[in-house]
Design a protein around this motif. Structure first.
Motif, PDB file in Angstrom:
ATOM      1  N   GLY A 160     -12.575  -2.889  -0.279  1.00 28.31           N
ATOM      2  CA  GLY A 160     -11.583  -3.487  -1.174  1.00 28.31           C
ATOM      3  C   GLY A 160     -12.226  -4.142  -2.378  1.00 28.31           C
ATOM      4  N   GLY A 175     -11.578  -4.380  -5.484  1.00 26.98           N
ATOM      5  CA  GLY A 175     -10.786  -4.991  -6.558  1.00 26.98           C
ATOM      6  C   GLY A 175     -11.096  -4.401  -7.920  1.00 26.98           C
ATOM      7  N   THR A 214      -9.985 -14.080  -8.279  1.00 25.16           N
ATOM      8  CA  THR A 214     -10.866 -14.182  -7.107  1.00 25.16           C
ATOM      9  C   THR A 214     -12.237 -14.707  -7.559  1.00 25.16           C
ATOM     10  OG1 THR A 214     -11.595 -11.905  -7.350  1.00 25.16           O
ATOM     11  CG2 THR A 214      -9.689 -12.282  -5.926  1.00 25.16           C
ATOM     12  N   VAL A 228     -15.298   1.331  -0.064  1.00 28.30           N
ATOM     13  CA  VAL A 228     -14.105   1.848   0.617  1.00 28.30           C
ATOM     14  C   VAL A 228     -12.906   1.209  -0.064  1.00 28.30           C
ATOM     15  CG1 VAL A 228     -12.894   2.126   2.813  1.00 28.30           C
ATOM     16  CG2 VAL A 228     -15.404   1.962   2.781  1.00 28.30           C
ATOM     17  N   GLU A 229     -12.164   2.000  -0.796  1.00 28.31           N
ATOM     18  CA  GLU A 229     -11.062   1.473  -1.611  1.00 28.31           C
ATOM     19  C   GLU A 229      -9.807   2.296  -1.340  1.00 28.31           C
ATOM     20  OE1 GLU A 229     -10.682  -1.240  -3.891  1.00 28.31           O
ATOM     21  OE2 GLU A 229      -8.727  -0.454  -3.298  1.00 28.31           O
ATOM     22  N   LEU A 230      -8.721   1.630  -0.985  1.00 30.97           N
ATOM     23  CA  LEU A 230      -7.479   2.332  -0.644  1.00 30.97           C
ATOM     24  C   LEU A 230      -6.755   2.840  -1.886  1.00 30.97           C
ATOM     25  CD1 LEU A 230      -6.065  -0.294   1.913  1.00 30.97           C
ATOM     26  CD2 LEU A 230      -7.430   1.735   2.426  1.00 30.97           C
ATOM     27  N   TYR A 277       0.788  -1.243   0.000  1.00 31.76           N
ATOM     28  CA  TYR A 277       0.000   0.000   0.000  1.00 31.76           C
ATOM     29  C   TYR A 277       0.814   1.283   0.000  1.00 31.76           C
ATOM     30  CZ  TYR A 277      -3.408  -3.522   1.286  1.00 31.76           C
ATOM     31  OH  TYR A 277      -4.188  -4.649   1.291  1.00 31.76           O
ATOM     32  N   PHE A 306      -5.765  -8.592 -10.922  1.00 34.54           N
ATOM     33  CA  PHE A 306      -6.888  -9.526 -10.963  1.00 34.54           C
ATOM     34  C   PHE A 306      -7.072 -10.142 -12.348  1.00 34.54           C
ATOM     35  CE2 PHE A 306      -7.708  -5.904  -8.233  1.00 34.54           C
ATOM     36  CZ  PHE A 306      -7.787  -6.521  -7.001  1.00 34.54           C
ATOM     37  N   ASN A 313     -14.829  -9.370   0.226  1.00 39.36           N
ATOM     38  CA  ASN A 313     -14.349 -10.650  -0.301  1.00 39.36           C
ATOM     39  C   ASN A 313     -12.840 -10.583  -0.462  1.00 39.36           C
ATOM     40  OD1 ASN A 313     -14.858 -13.321  -1.548  1.00 39.36           O
ATOM     41  ND2 ASN A 313     -13.921 -12.341  -3.328  1.00 39.36           N
ATOM     42  N   GLU A 314     -12.145 -11.495   0.185  1.00 39.36           N
ATOM     43  CA  GLU A 314     -10.674 -11.555   0.128  1.00 39.36           C
ATOM     44  C   GLU A 314     -10.027 -10.220   0.496  1.00 39.36           C
ATOM     45  OE1 GLU A 314      -8.344 -13.722  -2.591  1.00 39.36           O
ATOM     46  OE2 GLU A 314     -10.041 -14.785  -3.420  1.00 39.36           O
ATOM     47  N   LEU A 336      -7.447   1.604  -8.515  1.00 34.33           N
ATOM     48  CA  LEU A 336      -8.540   0.613  -8.535  1.00 34.33           C
ATOM     49  C   LEU A 336      -9.907   1.295  -8.556  1.00 34.33           C
ATOM     50  CD1 LEU A 336      -7.305  -2.254  -6.171  1.00 34.33           C
ATOM     51  CD2 LEU A 336      -7.530  -2.275  -8.657  1.00 34.33           C
ATOM     52  N   PRO A 347     -15.394 -13.545  -7.629  1.00 29.67           N
ATOM     53  CA  PRO A 347     -16.232 -12.799  -8.568  1.00 29.67           C
ATOM     54  C   PRO A 347     -15.649 -12.708  -9.967  1.00 29.67           C
ATOM     55  CG  PRO A 347     -15.333 -11.341  -6.850  1.00 29.67           C
ATOM     56  CD  PRO A 347     -15.003 -12.738  -6.458  1.00 29.67           C
ATOM     57  N   TYR A 367      -1.034  -2.791  -4.404  1.00 33.78           N
ATOM     58  CA  TYR A 367      -2.441  -2.476  -4.655  1.00 33.78           C
ATOM     59  C   TYR A 367      -2.680  -1.045  -5.115  1.00 33.78           C
ATOM     60  CZ  TYR A 367      -4.204  -6.972  -3.234  1.00 33.78           C
ATOM     61  OH  TYR A 367      -4.481  -8.308  -3.200  1.00 33.78           O
TER      62      TYR A 367
HETATM   63  C1  LIG Z   1      -7.240  -9.715  -2.941  1.00 35.13           C
HETATM   64  S1  LIG Z   1      -7.935  -8.170  -3.252  1.00 35.13           S
HETATM   65  C2  LIG Z   1      -9.640  -8.598  -3.353  1.00 35.13           C
HETATM   66  C3  LIG Z   1     -10.404  -7.717  -4.281  1.00 35.13           C
HETATM   67  C4  LIG Z   1     -11.882  -8.017  -4.468  1.00 35.13           C
HETATM   68  N1  LIG Z   1     -12.633  -7.936  -3.246  1.00 35.13           N
HETATM   69  C5  LIG Z   1     -12.109  -9.330  -5.159  1.00 35.13           C
HETATM   70  O1  LIG Z   1     -12.702 -10.224  -4.567  1.00 35.13           O
HETATM   71  O2  LIG Z   1     -11.699  -9.477  -6.323  1.00 35.13           O
HETATM   72  C6  LIG Z   1      -7.779  -7.334  -1.723  1.00 35.13           C
HETATM   73  C7  LIG Z   1      -8.347  -5.930  -1.695  1.00 35.13           C
HETATM   74  O3  LIG Z   1      -8.475  -5.517  -0.323  1.00 35.13           O
HETATM   75  C8  LIG Z   1      -8.182  -4.124  -0.257  1.00 35.13           C
HETATM   76  N2  LIG Z   1      -7.978  -3.744   1.143  1.00 35.13           N
HETATM   77  C9  LIG Z   1      -7.065  -4.200   2.008  1.00 35.13           C
HETATM   78  N3  LIG Z   1      -7.195  -3.604   3.215  1.00 35.13           N
HETATM   79  C10 LIG Z   1      -8.253  -2.771   3.112  1.00 35.13           C
HETATM   80  C11 LIG Z   1      -8.905  -1.880   4.017  1.00 35.13           C
HETATM   81  N4  LIG Z   1      -8.475  -1.724   5.267  1.00 35.13           N
HETATM   82  N5  LIG Z   1      -9.962  -1.176   3.561  1.00 35.13           N
HETATM   83  C12 LIG Z   1     -10.387  -1.327   2.304  1.00 35.13           C
HETATM   84  N6  LIG Z   1      -9.805  -2.141   1.401  1.00 35.13           N
HETATM   85  C13 LIG Z   1      -8.756  -2.847   1.799  1.00 35.13           C
HETATM   86  C14 LIG Z   1      -7.017  -3.996  -1.219  1.00 35.13           C
HETATM   87  O4  LIG Z   1      -6.789  -2.654  -1.590  1.00 35.13           O
HETATM   88  C15 LIG Z   1      -7.499  -4.860  -2.371  1.00 35.13           C
HETATM   89  O5  LIG Z   1      -8.316  -4.138  -3.263  1.00 35.13           O
END
Ligand SMILES: C[S@@+](CC[C@H](N)C(=O)[O-])C[C@H]1O[C@@H](n2cnc3c(N)ncnc32)[C@H](O)[C@@H]1O
Length: 402
Positions: A105, A107, A74, A132-134, A52, A66, A174-175, A138, A76, A59
């Motif tokens: 997150g 993705g 993943t 909520v996306e860091l 990060y 992905f 998810n993940e 993305l 989805p 990320y």
């Molecule tokens: C493995 S990817 C999964 C992406 C998506 N959910 C999918 O299933 O394809 C992990 C995601 O978690 C996000 N992430 C990690 N920590 C987070 C947090 N504290 N708040 C929001 N997103 C976070 C990352 O930025 C990344 O987009």
């Protein structure tokens, strides 16, 4: 100091020149942080930067990540039926919570697009879908995908820079838990060390470096190990594993903001007794690079995903500390089957044989014990919603968290 075992850089496809430059810039920044911290940083700090670090982390910089041409796939990304199943569960909760989804997150945006489309088809489109996306990069990809797939619902979607102060609806991740930085430890002869990161003596990359754990960390590790080893006994030699403190803190913080509704978290992991089983002596840290899985987090920092499995016992306790009730815990396969995955598959047209075969294969991957079906779990916790989630209708005695 130890070099991680596993793949060597030469075993993996070389990155493009510009990607290698990004990785070198990130490595220089990490090395600077190690130097400024007296020669050692915790693994959580390293993982935070590798994934990060603004502009450079995995990320947040522009690599593909992905899908088939990225590093991993993943659920989805595999099949829209995954999102349809999650939508069926959300629609049920909407009956008692406000129709809002907050996804963490997101993705590529695939799950958001599937959920919005499927909820609309069920006549239960949420009034708001907050993400909520860091990663700014993305976010842009998510916006583009949603504009293409669910244009009529795009105005309900917004992106948040910080946690919302209150959530009345359904939280979906998810993940995401597996992508939160972990601290590493080594247990040896009854002593506990924190495994951190130092610069390699030859200046080429990074190495693991162990030092005596502070009392608070050692206490938490001991508690987890005592619980697990009470059942299976101590390991014979060294035992290395992780503590997912950030994932726990996240569940507690987000859970506290859930004024009413449910949180659905899907990820790979185990209950505590299995996570810290004496036979799992090298932990669960994994790296993904172009569909190859290996165990060296120091290869091409910023160009590969670094993850750890989830201790679901810890997650359920964190939710309880936030005052949430347990609504269900099961394997991903059982959750998807209870949400009607097979019925949804069989209602799909079969006129295009190739497309049909692809869908069947994706469902197989989602359900198979050898693939995602058993390793991945779904856990749901909530506040002021009835304990009758259809996705957890089958109470499976193999999947119980105390
Ligand atoms: C493995 S990817 C999964 C992406 C998506 N959910 C999918 O299933 O394809 C992990 C995601 O978690 C996000 N992430 C990690 N920590 C987070 C947090 N504290 N708040 C929001 N997103 C976070 C990352 O930025 C990344 O987009």
């Amino acid at each position: 100091m130890t070099r991680p075992a596993g793949a060597a850089a030469s075993d993996l496809p070389a990155p493009a020149a510009h990607a290698a430059d990004v990785s070198r810039a990130l490595s220089t920044r990490i090395a600077g942080t190690i130097h400024d911290s007296g020669g050692w940083i915790g693994f959580d700090r390293y993982m935070q930067m590798a994934l990060y670090e603004p502009g450079l982390g995995y990320y947040v910089a522009g690599s593909r990540k992905f899908g088939a041409d990225g590093d991993f796939v993943t659920a989805p990304e595999l099949s829209p039926l995954f999102g349809e199943c999650v939508a069926a569960q959300c629609a049920h909760w909407f009956g008692s919570a406000q129709a809002e989804v907050v996804e963490f997150g997101a993705g590529s945006g695939a799950l958001a697009a599937q959920l919005l489309a499927a909820l609309q088809a069920l006549g239960a489109a949420p009034g708001r879908y907050r993400i909520v996306e860091l990663s700014a990069e993305l976010r842009e990809r998510q916006r583009e995908l949603l504009a293409a797939r669910v244009p009529a619902l795009l105005d309900r979607v917004s992106w948040l820079d910080a946690l919302p102060p209150a959530i009345d609806g359904v939280v979906v991740a998810n993940e995401v838990l597996d992508a939160m930085p972990v601290r590493l430890f080594r247990w040896g002869d009854g002593e506990i060390f924190e495994r951190g990161v130092a610069s390699a003596p030859d200046g080429d990359g990074f190495v693991f470096a162990d030092r005596a754990a502070d009392d608070a960390f050692a206490g938490r590790v001991r508690l987890a190990l005592d619980e697990a080893w009470g059942a299976c006994g101590e390991p014979r030699g060294d035992f290395v594993s992780e503590l997912g403190e950030q994932a726990e803190a996240w569940v507690e913080t987000v859970g506290a903001r859930l004024t009413r509704g449910a949180m659905l978290l899907i990820d790979y992991g185990f209950p505590r007794a299995e996570y810290y089983h004496a036979q799992r002596a090298t932990g669960t840290l994994m790296c993904h690079y172009r569909h190859r899985v290996h165990a060296d987090p120091f290869l091409w920092p910023g160009l590969q995903d670094v993850t750890a499995h989830v201790d679901f016992t810890a997650i359920s306790r964190a939710a309880r500390r936030a005052g949430l009730a347990m609504l269900g815990y099961n394997s991903q396969a059982r959750f998807l089957l209870d949400c009607g995955l097979l019925e949804r598959l069989s209602s799909r047209p079969r006129d295009d044989a190739r497309k049909w075969a692809q869908q069947v294969q994706a469902v197989q991957q989602l359900l198979s014990e050898a693939e995602m079906g058993e390793l991945f779990k779904a856990i749901a916790v909530g506040r002021d919603v009835p304990d009758d989630a259809p996705g957890f209708a089958t109470r499976d005695r193999r999947h119980v968290l105390e």
